[in-house]
Each structure stands twice: as structure tokens, then as C-alpha cells.
Design a protein around this motif. Structure first.
Motif, mmCIF file in Angstrom:
data_model
loop_
_atom_site.group_PDB
_atom_site.id
_atom_site.type_symbol
_atom_site.label_atom_id
_atom_site.label_comp_id
_atom_site.label_asym_id
_atom_site.label_seq_id
_atom_site.Cartn_x
_atom_site.Cartn_y
_atom_site.Cartn_z
ATOM 1 N N LEU A 1 -46.622 -26.209 -18.683
ATOM 2 C CA LEU A 1 -46.553 -27.541 -18.989
ATOM 3 C C LEU A 1 -45.507 -28.143 -19.505
ATOM 4 C CD1 LEU A 1 -50.396 -28.502 -19.984
ATOM 5 C CD2 LEU A 1 -49.300 -28.669 -17.785
ATOM 6 N N LEU B 1 -46.062 -23.575 -23.371
ATOM 7 C CA LEU B 1 -45.694 -24.884 -23.516
ATOM 8 C C LEU B 1 -44.230 -25.143 -23.314
ATOM 9 C CD1 LEU B 1 -48.312 -27.119 -25.520
ATOM 10 C CD2 LEU B 1 -48.396 -26.633 -23.039
ATOM 11 N N CYS C 1 -42.651 -35.616 -16.856
ATOM 12 C CA CYS C 1 -43.505 -34.809 -17.840
ATOM 13 C C CYS C 1 -44.823 -34.503 -17.446
ATOM 14 C CB CYS C 1 -42.921 -34.891 -18.908
ATOM 15 S SG CYS C 1 -43.394 -36.201 -19.960
ATOM 16 N N ASP C 2 -45.689 -33.828 -18.080
ATOM 17 C CA ASP C 2 -46.982 -33.701 -18.067
ATOM 18 C C ASP C 2 -47.633 -34.362 -19.284
ATOM 19 O OD1 ASP C 2 -46.974 -31.904 -15.583
ATOM 20 O OD2 ASP C 2 -46.065 -30.341 -17.036
ATOM 21 N N CYS D 1 -47.687 -40.571 -16.718
ATOM 22 C CA CYS D 1 -48.076 -39.537 -17.591
ATOM 23 C C CYS D 1 -48.965 -39.941 -18.634
ATOM 24 C CB CYS D 1 -46.812 -38.432 -18.068
ATOM 25 S SG CYS D 1 -45.892 -38.838 -19.326
ATOM 26 N N ASN E 1 -54.427 -32.046 -18.562
ATOM 27 C CA ASN E 1 -53.786 -31.168 -17.395
ATOM 28 C C ASN E 1 -54.860 -30.355 -16.706
ATOM 29 O OD1 ASN E 1 -50.754 -32.388 -16.814
ATOM 30 N ND2 ASN E 1 -51.095 -32.350 -18.993
#
Ligand code: DQA
Length: 149
Positions: free
Chosen positions: A2, A42, A66-67, A92, A141
């Protein structure tokens, strides 16, 4: 892996020096190293600015790639409709974070322009608020992935 963006707003470059009874004695860079060690899976990026427009630029630039974003907008939390609009412009999840429990402090800090635009809010746990926000983003996520299967 992620990709998570951590964004700190004004005066958070002063952590460690600034009002240590409220914000503690650790710099954010020191804390970030600990977070990176704790979460090797991460990809953590970090941006800090004292300038509102720069925060908005980074939210716009990273908010589609991005997540998740962990955002401590500092005092702009209580003043910035523009940052709230930027959060609403991206796709996001954004977790609003505060080191201090702003609800225990002056009334002017009780209102956040950002909270209604964010996925959730974590506050009052010292620097650990950032780690809790990462946990929330990992969970969000994971749920997204499960729903895609
Ligand atoms: C803060 C709380 C804000 O009210 C303040 O202006 C900050 C830091 C926090 O992390 O507790 O700069 O966002």
C-alpha cells in the motif's frame, strides 16, 4: 504494497521543540523512522508544509494515485474550507489526525472544516494517532480488496 501519504500542516515541523507538554518531545522525522520499521510492508511517503496551497497541491497530486492519506492539517483544520474542498476532490480515503485531544482545548479548536470531508478522525493519542490512522487505512484497503474478490 500500500502507498500511504502522510501530510503534516503548519508548525508540525516544530514537533519536539514546540509546546512539548502538549505535543511531546519527539520530532516527526524520529517518529516516522519508527513507523517505517513497524510497517515494512507499507510504502510511506511524507510531506510537510506551512503553506496552505502547498498542502492542497499535494492532496490533489497524490489523492488519485495512493491508497490513503493521513492528514494532520494543524491549525488549518479549524479554518480551511479550501483544504476540505481538496479532500472532497480526490478519491482515496483521508484520515484526519490530531496529536492532542482538540476537544479538551480552546473552543476554537473544537470545530474542524475537514472532518465532514474525511473518512474518519483520530485524535488525542499523541504521536500514536498516526499509527492508528495507518491501521484504519490498512483495514479500509483490506475491505476494498475483499469486496473486489
Ligand atoms: C493539532 C491541533 C491543532 O489545533 C493545532 O493547531 C496543531 C496541531 C494536533 O495535532 O493536535 O497545530 O492538529
Amino acid at each position: 504494497m500500500l502507498n500511504i501519504m502522510i501530510i503534516n500542516g503548519p508548525n508540525l515541523n516544530m514537533l519536539g521543540k514546540r509546546e512539548p507538554t502538549i505535543y511531546g518531545s519527539q520530532s516527526f522525522e524520529e517518529y516516522l523512522d519508527i513507523l517505517k520499521e513497524k510497517y515494512p510492508d507499507l510504502n510511506l511517503s511524507y510531506f510537510q508544509s506551512n503553506v496552505e496551497g502547498e498542502l492542497i497541491n499535494v492532496i490533489q497530486e497524490t489523492g488519485f494515485i495512493c491508497d490513503g492519506i493521513v492528514l494532520n492539517a494543524g491549525a488549518y483544520t479549524h479554518t480551511s474550507l479550501a483544504i476540505a474542498d481538496a479532500i472532497r476532490s480526490i478519491n482515496c480515503p483521508v484520515v484526519e489526525v490530531h496529536i492532542s485531544n482538540v476537544h479538551k482545548r480552546e473552543e476554537v479548536r473544537h470545530h474542524s472544516f475537514l472532518s465532514p470531508a474525511c473518512r474518519g478522525v483520530i485524535l488525542g493519542f499523541g504521536m500514536d494517532s498516526y499509527r492508528l490512522a495507518l491501521e484504519a487505512l490498512i483495514q479500509i484497503n483490506q475491505q476494498r480488496q475483499d469486496n473486489e474478490c
